[in-house]
Design a protein around this motif. Structure first.
Motif, PDB file in Angstrom:
ATOM      1  N   UNK A 156       0.825  -1.210   0.000  1.00  0.00           N
ATOM      2  CA  UNK A 156       0.000   0.000   0.000  1.00  0.00           C
ATOM      3  C   UNK A 156       0.863   1.266   0.000  1.00  0.00           C
ATOM      4  N   UNK A 157       2.099   1.124   0.494  1.00  0.00           N
ATOM      5  CA  UNK A 157       3.017   2.272   0.514  1.00  0.00           C
ATOM      6  C   UNK A 157       3.718   2.467  -0.836  1.00  0.00           C
ATOM      7  N   UNK A 158       3.468   1.557  -1.768  1.00  0.00           N
ATOM      8  CA  UNK A 158       4.000   1.758  -3.110  1.00  0.00           C
ATOM      9  C   UNK A 158       5.022   0.746  -3.580  1.00  0.00           C
ATOM     10  N   UNK A 159       5.414  -0.224  -2.736  1.00  0.00           N
ATOM     11  CA  UNK A 159       6.381  -1.235  -3.183  1.00  0.00           C
ATOM     12  C   UNK A 159       5.736  -2.155  -4.223  1.00  0.00           C
ATOM     13  N   UNK A 160       6.557  -2.702  -5.106  1.00  0.00           N
ATOM     14  CA  UNK A 160       6.076  -3.543  -6.191  1.00  0.00           C
ATOM     15  C   UNK A 160       5.572  -4.885  -5.653  1.00  0.00           C
ATOM     16  N   UNK A 161       4.300  -5.206  -5.982  1.00  0.00           N
ATOM     17  CA  UNK A 161       3.675  -6.429  -5.475  1.00  0.00           C
ATOM     18  C   UNK A 161       4.426  -7.670  -5.958  1.00  0.00           C
ATOM     19  N   UNK A 162       4.758  -7.712  -7.258  1.00  0.00           N
ATOM     20  CA  UNK A 162       5.438  -8.876  -7.814  1.00  0.00           C
ATOM     21  C   UNK A 162       6.788  -9.122  -7.173  1.00  0.00           C
ATOM     22  N   UNK A 163       7.522  -8.062  -6.918  1.00  0.00           N
ATOM     23  CA  UNK A 163       8.838  -8.212  -6.295  1.00  0.00           C
ATOM     24  C   UNK A 163       8.704  -8.709  -4.865  1.00  0.00           C
ATOM     25  N   UNK A 164       7.726  -8.157  -4.127  1.00  0.00           N
ATOM     26  CA  UNK A 164       7.502  -8.610  -2.748  1.00  0.00           C
ATOM     27  C   UNK A 164       7.077 -10.074  -2.728  1.00  0.00           C
ATOM     28  N   UNK A 165       6.246 -10.476  -3.694  1.00  0.00           N
ATOM     29  CA  UNK A 165       5.821 -11.873  -3.767  1.00  0.00           C
ATOM     30  C   UNK A 165       7.014 -12.782  -4.033  1.00  0.00           C
ATOM     31  N   UNK A 166       7.858 -12.373  -4.957  1.00  0.00           N
ATOM     32  CA  UNK A 166       9.029 -13.170  -5.318  1.00  0.00           C
ATOM     33  C   UNK A 166       9.969 -13.349  -4.130  1.00  0.00           C
TER      34      UNK A 166
END
Length: 653
Positions: A156-166
């Motif tokens: 929600x703060x703007x970090x990339x969802x795909x990168x966090x998932x990976x």
């Protein structure tokens, strides 16, 4: 085979076959009666399944039915009904069938309606998973929850969802797909996850949700209308095998076929000649209709659904199965609610949604079977449970006699305090975060009551629902028959090599090859080219040499097909004479053919090895008929002709 047998039983179990047939004794086997109502029900139920018209004749069917019951009597006489495997399988089938009865129709309807509305859409979503066991401790559960909450804050703060998932998701596939699950509709995911995906707006992130896998956050990337179903035809050339030296052969072949299509040749004709999907090639490559997620290749589906009337044929593409060219035949819109209702009801009963139905049923059972608790006994039992439960160290009291009284009664069944304490003992491994002990025991009691009510209701389904009792009787007989046939016929036909050989020797003229030929078939739509092919064949050129000379990078003039074919095979040019040498040029449609017959194999009797499958099948039927004749002498069968004539008239109305 067994799954097919009982799949058919289950598929037809819900159908009612009403007949005004009076219940009378139709026949007896060793004085055990068999009645007209069962005969009528089974006859009508199987009428549409019988392909042999002679078996639809009632007199013939009575003989089959008597033979069937003779086999069941033989199975019981041998004691097969006492086998552990039989008992376990019967229990398993009863559990499967009972799911149609232990349900709440109102809640089921609401869930079916919801599922249909969701089926109208397909959601493309990604997720991040933090795993935690369903029965994890409160501390571990809270730890997993806090972790998923923290990840959601970062998204929600703007970090990339795909990168966090990976980097963080504990779904193993996330390392490669970054949490992307592709498009899905109802029933493709566990219910809680599905609900989160369908309730979260496009482009938004869901709140943390709990499933049996752990905690998730879901990002909805896209929502589209369900694509419905589609029917296509395809030409497939199988991927090369590990031992193949020419790794590009399949790719080159599919490209040659594609060029032929661009030159105006018919898709269906090319599929019949060259497609290596043998289940569809004879039908011009035509496949059964399918929807999203129904095939084993998402890539194949996507290519198929991308086809349009203006662009009905795909370019060659590769899947894990081989190289394909796909042609659009017809699109089918999504089914109506009424068309999908039976399928949806079945899926709801097998899905996580069934928990909602179970909870509703529990409430109804408490009203159907009102119980009164022995408060004094309950207090004593509750006091016997200690905090050792939380450490899986609690044991039943050494003396359980003080708890053997009736804790409550369900109709004619008494449930004791000892039963309750034993239930609590079984729950220790699952654990409980409810404290203190008294509250945990109260919660366990409610769960115990629901379990006992459901067990009682389930145990009495045969008395509650006569149709359930009838289907269960068919299951019992079917299981016994399968085990008996396996023991007496199927295994014997496979292992009795001398008997099989003798059977073959006395009937070998029934197993005949047609004329066969080892041939090379070369085709072209260009008459000039096929004449050149004929000349080259007469000079001894090989198929590869001919293709190399006549085909160019930009245009495929000739295609080849080689193998041993039986007379009448679709791949053979019409009118081909089975004699060695180079054939005359023939034309069929837009194609010109020339064939080199390397060797002619004349019609003749197949060896036992060549017809073994068919011969074993015939031998099984032979053994079964002899066996039924023997059973008629082993058991005393008495039929009632007058009763049969009456039931015959009713069934023929």
């Amino acid at each position: 085979m067994k799954q097919l047998l009982f799949g058919l039983l289950l598929s037809f179990s819900a159908v009612t076959y009403a007949q005004n047939v009076k219940k009378e004794v139709l026949f007896t086997i060793d004085n055990k009666p068999y009645y007209t109502d069962e005969f009528a029900r089974v006859y009508n139920k199987n009428l549409d399944l019988v392909k042999d018209e002679s078996q639809k004749d009632l007199t013939q069917y009575l003989e089959l039915f008597i033979g069937y019951k003779l086999k069941i009597n033989k199975a019981n006489k041998l004691g097969l009904q006492n086998g552990t495997t039989y008992q376990n399988e019967l229990k398993s089938y009863r559990t499967q069938l009972s799911k149609n009865y232990v349900t709440d129709s109102k809640v089921t309807k609401e869930l079916v309606d919801e599922a249909y509305q969701r089926s109208l859409k397909e959601v493309k979503a990604s997720h991040i998973l933090i795993t935690v066991d369903e029965n994890a401790s409160p501390e571990d559960t809270l730890k997993a929850y806090n972790k998923i909450v923290d990840l959601r804050k970062r998204v929600m703060a703007g970090e990339d969802f795909g990168k966090l998932a990976q980097e963080n998701s504990q779904d193993p596939s996330a390392k490669e797909n970054k949490g992307d699950l592709g498009y899905f509709s109802s029933f493709r995911m566990v219910y809680a996850f599905e609900s989160a995906a369908f309730k979260t707006p496009k482009g938004k992130i869901s709140n943390p949700i709990r499933t049996r896998f752990g905690y998730h956050i879901v990002k909805v990337d896209d929502v589209r209308d369900n694509r419905g179903e589609i029917q296509v035809a395809h030409i497939m050339i199988l991927n090369p095998k590990p031992e193949d030296t020419d790794k590009d052969k399949a790719k080159n072949t599919i490209n040659e076929i594609y060029k032929k299509l661009q030159q105006g040749e018919k898709f269906e004709d090319l599929a019949k000649q060259f497609s290596e999907d043998k289940s569809s090639s004879s039908k011009g490559g035509q496949l059964n209709r399918f929807g999203s997620g129904q095939l084993s290749s998402e890539e194949f589906e996507n290519v198929a659904f991308s086809l349009t009337k203006d662009k009905p044929v795909s370019q060659p593409f590769q899947t894990k199965f081989g190289w394909h060219i796909v042609k659009l035949i017809e699109r089918f819109p999504l089914k109506t609610f009424d068309e999908m209702k039976p399928e949806l009801e079945n899926k709801v009963g097998k899905d996580d949604r069934s928990r909602l139905i179970t909870n509703s049923l529990n409430e109804k059972l408490r009203k159907k079977y009102p119980i009164k608790r022995n408060e004094k006994l309950y207090a004593a039992a509750a006091k016997a449970v200690t905090a050792d439960f939380y450490e899986n160290k609690w044991d039943l009291p050494k003396d359980t006699k003080p708890f053997d009284g009736k804790l409550f009664t369900i109709q004619d069944k008494d449930v004791t305090g000892t039963d309750f304490l034993k239930f609590i003992a079984t729950q220790q491994k699952a654990g409980s975060g409810i404290r203190p002990v008294g509250k945990m025991v109260d919660k366990m009691y409610e769960k115990f009551v629901d379990e006992q009510l459901n067990a009682y209701y389930n145990d009495h389904l045969e008395t509650e629902f006569p149709e359930f009792a009838a289907v269960m009787e068919e299951y019992r007989d079917g299981l016994l028959l399968f085990d008996l046939m396996e023991k007496e016929i199927w295994e014997k036909s496979k292992t009795d090599t001398i008997g099989l050989k003798n059977f073959y020797d006395t009937r070998k003229t029934n197993y005949q090859w047609k004329n066969r030929a080892d041939v090379v078939i070369i085709s072209s739509t260009n008459e000039k080219m096929i004449k050149e092919v004929q000349k080259m064949l007469k000079k001894g050129s090989t198929p590869d040499q001919i293709k190399e000379k006549l085909n160019t990078k930009d245009k495929v003039e000739v295609m080849t097909n080689a193998g041993t074919f039986e007379e009448g095979n679709d791949a053979l040019p019409k009118g081909l004479q089975f004699k060695e040498g180079i054939s005359e040029i023939t034309k069929d449609g837009q194609y010109y053919f020339v064939t080199k017959v390397n060797k002619v194999l004349p019609a003749g009797i197949k060896t036992l090895e060549e017809c073994k499958g068919k011969c074993i099948n015939d031998y099984q039927q032979y053994l079964e008929q002899r066996w039924v004749d023997d059973l008629k002498t082993e058991f005393t069968v008495k039929t009632n002709p007058e009763v049969f004539e009456r039931v015959k008239k009713e069934l023929q109305k």
